[in-house]
Structures are given as C-alpha cells and as structure tokens.
Design a protein around this motif. Structure first.
Motif, mmCIF file in Angstrom:
data_model
loop_
_atom_site.group_PDB
_atom_site.id
_atom_site.type_symbol
_atom_site.label_atom_id
_atom_site.label_comp_id
_atom_site.label_asym_id
_atom_site.label_seq_id
_atom_site.Cartn_x
_atom_site.Cartn_y
_atom_site.Cartn_z
ATOM 1 N N THR A 22 1.122 -0.996 0.160
ATOM 2 C CA THR A 22 -0.191 0.265 -0.343
ATOM 3 C C THR A 22 0.923 1.070 0.062
ATOM 4 O O THR A 22 0.286 2.246 -0.485
ATOM 5 C CB THR A 22 -1.190 0.323 1.291
ATOM 6 N N ALA A 23 2.154 1.079 0.441
ATOM 7 C CA ALA A 23 2.497 2.226 0.341
ATOM 8 C C ALA A 23 4.100 2.296 -0.335
ATOM 9 O O ALA A 23 4.845 3.329 -0.696
ATOM 10 C CB ALA A 23 3.399 2.764 2.112
ATOM 11 N N LEU A 24 4.150 1.316 -0.285
ATOM 12 C CA LEU A 24 5.274 1.464 -1.813
ATOM 13 C C LEU A 24 5.187 0.845 -3.122
ATOM 14 O O LEU A 24 4.010 0.015 -3.430
ATOM 15 C CB LEU A 24 6.657 -0.150 -1.694
ATOM 16 N N GLU A 25 5.826 1.040 -4.003
ATOM 17 C CA GLU A 25 6.092 0.671 -5.573
ATOM 18 C C GLU A 25 5.436 -0.946 -6.012
ATOM 19 O O GLU A 25 6.580 -1.339 -5.255
ATOM 20 C CB GLU A 25 6.735 1.045 -6.452
ATOM 21 N N GLY A 26 4.906 -1.212 -6.189
ATOM 22 C CA GLY A 26 4.734 -2.528 -6.327
ATOM 23 C C GLY A 26 6.145 -3.418 -7.750
ATOM 24 O O GLY A 26 6.169 -4.782 -7.310
ATOM 25 N N VAL A 27 6.872 -2.801 -7.986
ATOM 26 C CA VAL A 27 7.845 -3.351 -8.915
ATOM 27 C C VAL A 27 9.033 -3.867 -7.205
ATOM 28 O O VAL A 27 9.468 -5.619 -6.899
ATOM 29 C CB VAL A 27 8.808 -2.821 -9.246
ATOM 30 N N VAL A 28 9.014 -2.369 -6.588
ATOM 31 C CA VAL A 28 9.597 -2.948 -4.856
ATOM 32 C C VAL A 28 9.434 -4.144 -4.433
ATOM 33 O O VAL A 28 9.920 -4.730 -3.732
ATOM 34 C CB VAL A 28 9.868 -1.697 -4.411
ATOM 35 N N VAL A 29 7.970 -4.658 -4.059
ATOM 36 C CA VAL A 29 7.563 -5.054 -3.235
ATOM 37 C C VAL A 29 7.495 -6.109 -4.173
ATOM 38 O O VAL A 29 7.787 -7.383 -3.160
ATOM 39 C CB VAL A 29 5.758 -5.043 -3.279
ATOM 40 N N ALA A 30 7.546 -6.353 -5.096
ATOM 41 C CA ALA A 30 7.463 -7.502 -6.172
ATOM 42 C C ALA A 30 8.828 -8.278 -5.914
ATOM 43 O O ALA A 30 9.320 -9.583 -5.403
ATOM 44 C CB ALA A 30 7.776 -7.755 -7.115
ATOM 45 N N ALA A 31 10.294 -7.400 -5.711
ATOM 46 C CA ALA A 31 11.651 -7.494 -5.901
ATOM 47 C C ALA A 31 11.712 -8.423 -4.552
ATOM 48 O O ALA A 31 12.595 -8.562 -3.940
ATOM 49 C CB ALA A 31 11.918 -6.685 -5.740
ATOM 50 N N ALA A 32 11.179 -7.692 -3.712
ATOM 51 C CA ALA A 32 11.147 -8.144 -2.126
ATOM 52 C C ALA A 32 10.664 -9.208 -2.193
ATOM 53 O O ALA A 32 11.286 -10.561 -1.187
ATOM 54 C CB ALA A 32 10.389 -7.002 -0.826
ATOM 55 N N LEU A 33 9.575 -9.725 -2.206
ATOM 56 C CA LEU A 33 8.554 -10.862 -2.063
ATOM 57 C C LEU A 33 9.917 -11.730 -3.152
ATOM 58 O O LEU A 33 9.577 -12.977 -2.166
ATOM 59 C CB LEU A 33 7.233 -10.719 -2.571
ATOM 60 N N GLY A 34 10.298 -11.299 -4.301
ATOM 61 C CA GLY A 34 10.989 -12.515 -4.952
ATOM 62 C C GLY A 34 12.812 -12.873 -3.526
ATOM 63 O O GLY A 34 12.856 -14.318 -3.593
ATOM 64 N N GLY A 35 12.559 -11.890 -3.058
ATOM 65 C CA GLY A 35 14.269 -12.653 -1.988
ATOM 66 C C GLY A 35 13.126 -13.134 -1.085
ATOM 67 O O GLY A 35 14.379 -13.863 -0.579
ATOM 68 N N PHE A 36 12.282 -12.814 -0.458
ATOM 69 C CA PHE A 36 12.041 -13.482 0.842
ATOM 70 C C PHE A 36 11.520 -14.796 0.193
ATOM 71 O O PHE A 36 11.896 -16.273 1.337
ATOM 72 C CB PHE A 36 10.759 -13.068 1.194
ATOM 73 N N ALA A 37 11.091 -14.960 -0.632
ATOM 74 C CA ALA A 37 11.149 -16.972 -1.140
ATOM 75 C C ALA A 37 12.276 -17.188 -1.532
ATOM 76 O O ALA A 37 11.926 -18.485 -1.421
ATOM 77 C CB ALA A 37 10.179 -16.376 -2.406
ATOM 78 N N LEU A 38 12.807 -16.495 -2.152
ATOM 79 C CA LEU A 38 14.126 -18.113 -2.380
ATOM 80 C C LEU A 38 14.861 -18.125 -0.838
ATOM 81 O O LEU A 38 15.717 -19.271 -0.446
ATOM 82 C CB LEU A 38 15.258 -16.623 -2.574
ATOM 83 N N SER A 39 14.327 -17.189 0.046
ATOM 84 C CA SER A 39 15.375 -17.523 1.658
ATOM 85 C C SER A 39 14.434 -18.769 1.817
ATOM 86 O O SER A 39 15.012 -19.484 2.363
ATOM 87 C CB SER A 39 15.498 -16.017 1.884
ATOM 88 N N LEU A 40 13.167 -18.461 2.263
ATOM 89 C CA LEU A 40 12.023 -19.950 2.298
ATOM 90 C C LEU A 40 12.256 -20.913 1.531
ATOM 91 O O LEU A 40 12.463 -21.919 2.593
ATOM 92 C CB LEU A 40 10.470 -19.257 2.596
ATOM 93 N N SER A 41 12.757 -21.244 0.756
ATOM 94 C CA SER A 41 13.526 -22.056 -0.635
ATOM 95 C C SER A 41 13.970 -22.366 0.018
ATOM 96 O O SER A 41 14.746 -23.776 0.232
ATOM 97 C CB SER A 41 13.517 -21.678 -2.277
ATOM 98 N N SER A 42 14.861 -21.442 0.297
ATOM 99 C CA SER A 42 16.909 -22.242 0.860
ATOM 100 C C SER A 42 16.397 -23.128 2.572
ATOM 101 O O SER A 42 16.437 -23.973 2.660
ATOM 102 C CB SER A 42 17.984 -21.387 0.987
ATOM 103 N N TRP A 43 15.261 -22.406 2.909
ATOM 104 C CA TRP A 43 15.201 -23.362 4.174
ATOM 105 C C TRP A 43 14.767 -24.673 4.221
ATOM 106 O O TRP A 43 15.240 -24.888 5.206
ATOM 107 C CB TRP A 43 14.885 -22.420 5.468
ATOM 108 N N ARG A 44 13.648 -24.007 3.637
ATOM 109 C CA ARG A 44 12.991 -25.956 3.371
ATOM 110 C C ARG A 44 13.843 -26.734 2.627
ATOM 111 O O ARG A 44 13.865 -27.859 3.214
ATOM 112 C CB ARG A 44 11.382 -25.992 1.985
ATOM 113 N N LEU A 45 15.202 -26.450 1.011
ATOM 114 C CA LEU A 45 16.030 -27.386 1.617
ATOM 115 C C LEU A 45 16.717 -28.028 2.723
ATOM 116 O O LEU A 45 16.995 -28.608 2.622
ATOM 117 C CB LEU A 45 16.838 -26.486 0.234
ATOM 118 N N TYR A 46 17.234 -27.247 3.041
ATOM 119 C CA TYR A 46 18.065 -27.254 4.309
ATOM 120 C C TYR A 46 17.414 -28.284 5.325
ATOM 121 O O TYR A 46 17.565 -28.487 6.116
ATOM 122 C CB TYR A 46 18.121 -25.615 5.145
ATOM 123 N N GLY A 47 16.143 -27.594 5.183
ATOM 124 C CA GLY A 47 15.131 -28.443 6.451
ATOM 125 C C GLY A 47 15.114 -30.288 6.160
ATOM 126 O O GLY A 47 14.183 -30.660 6.647
#
Length: 115
Positions: A22-47
């Motif tokens: 609601t406060a940030l531009e859509g591209v910035v949120v999409a980039a943050a979501l991509g980084g967050f999902a990549l982090s969760l992916s690595s934790w799932r693989l590690y787990g």
C-alpha cells in the motif's frame, strides 16, 4: 502435515509484504517478495523438504516475472504458470503424493549399488 515455524514466518512475511504494497511501488514489493521466497526456499531445502523448496522457487519465478517480463499476455502466462506450478508442488508435497528425493534422516538403503 501440520504447520511449522517456517510456515508461520511465511504467513507473517507475506502479510507484511501485502501491507507494504500500500505504501511502496509494486516492483519494489515484487523484488522483496522474490528475495523472501528465495530465503524460504533455501530454508525448506536445508530442512530436508526439497519438493517444498522447488515450490518456493517457482514462486520466486512469479515474483521475478512481475519485475522482468513486460505486461500483457506474456506476464499473465509466466506469472500464473509459476504460481499454479508452485501451488501444485506444495500441495502434492504436503499430501505426500511425490516420491522422496532423499532420506531426511540419512537412513541407509538396502538397494545394491550395481543394480
């Protein structure tokens, strides 16, 4: 399979990113979501959950599509294709419909080495 700590982090994190949209531009949120999902992916693989890691990587692809792919039909196909593939793999992994990729506990197999 019940929700675990990483699932709770994913729910809270995605909720926070939705609120940030609601406060940030859509591209910035999409980039943050991509980084967050990549982090969760690595934790799932590690787990020891490689199928769930693949599902999160598919969602990284959806976030990257928002940033990289120009609008129109190509964006819709790539974005929704990645979302649906990730959802399908995640649900199949949680319902134990996919074969195990490796033994999480490191158990030895009784299969002969030379088949």
């Amino acid at each position: 399979m019940p929700l675990d700590r990483i699932d709770a982090v994913a729910i809270v994190g995605v909720g926070a990113l939705i609120a940030a949209s609601t406060a940030l531009e859509g591209v910035v949120v999409a980039a943050a979501l991509g980084g967050f999902a990549l982090s969760l992916s690595s934790w799932r693989l590690y787990g020891g959950r490689p199928w769930e890691a693949i599902a999160w990587l598919a969602w990284v692809g959806a976030a990257v599509a928002i940033v990289v792919v120009p609008g129109g039909a190509a964006l819709a196909v790539v974005f929704f294709g990645c979302l649906l593939f990730g959802l399908g793999v995640l649900l199949a992994a949680r319902l134990e419909l996919l074969p195990p990729i490796w033994d999480a506990e490191g158990e030895d197999r009784d299969e002969p080495a030379d088949g």
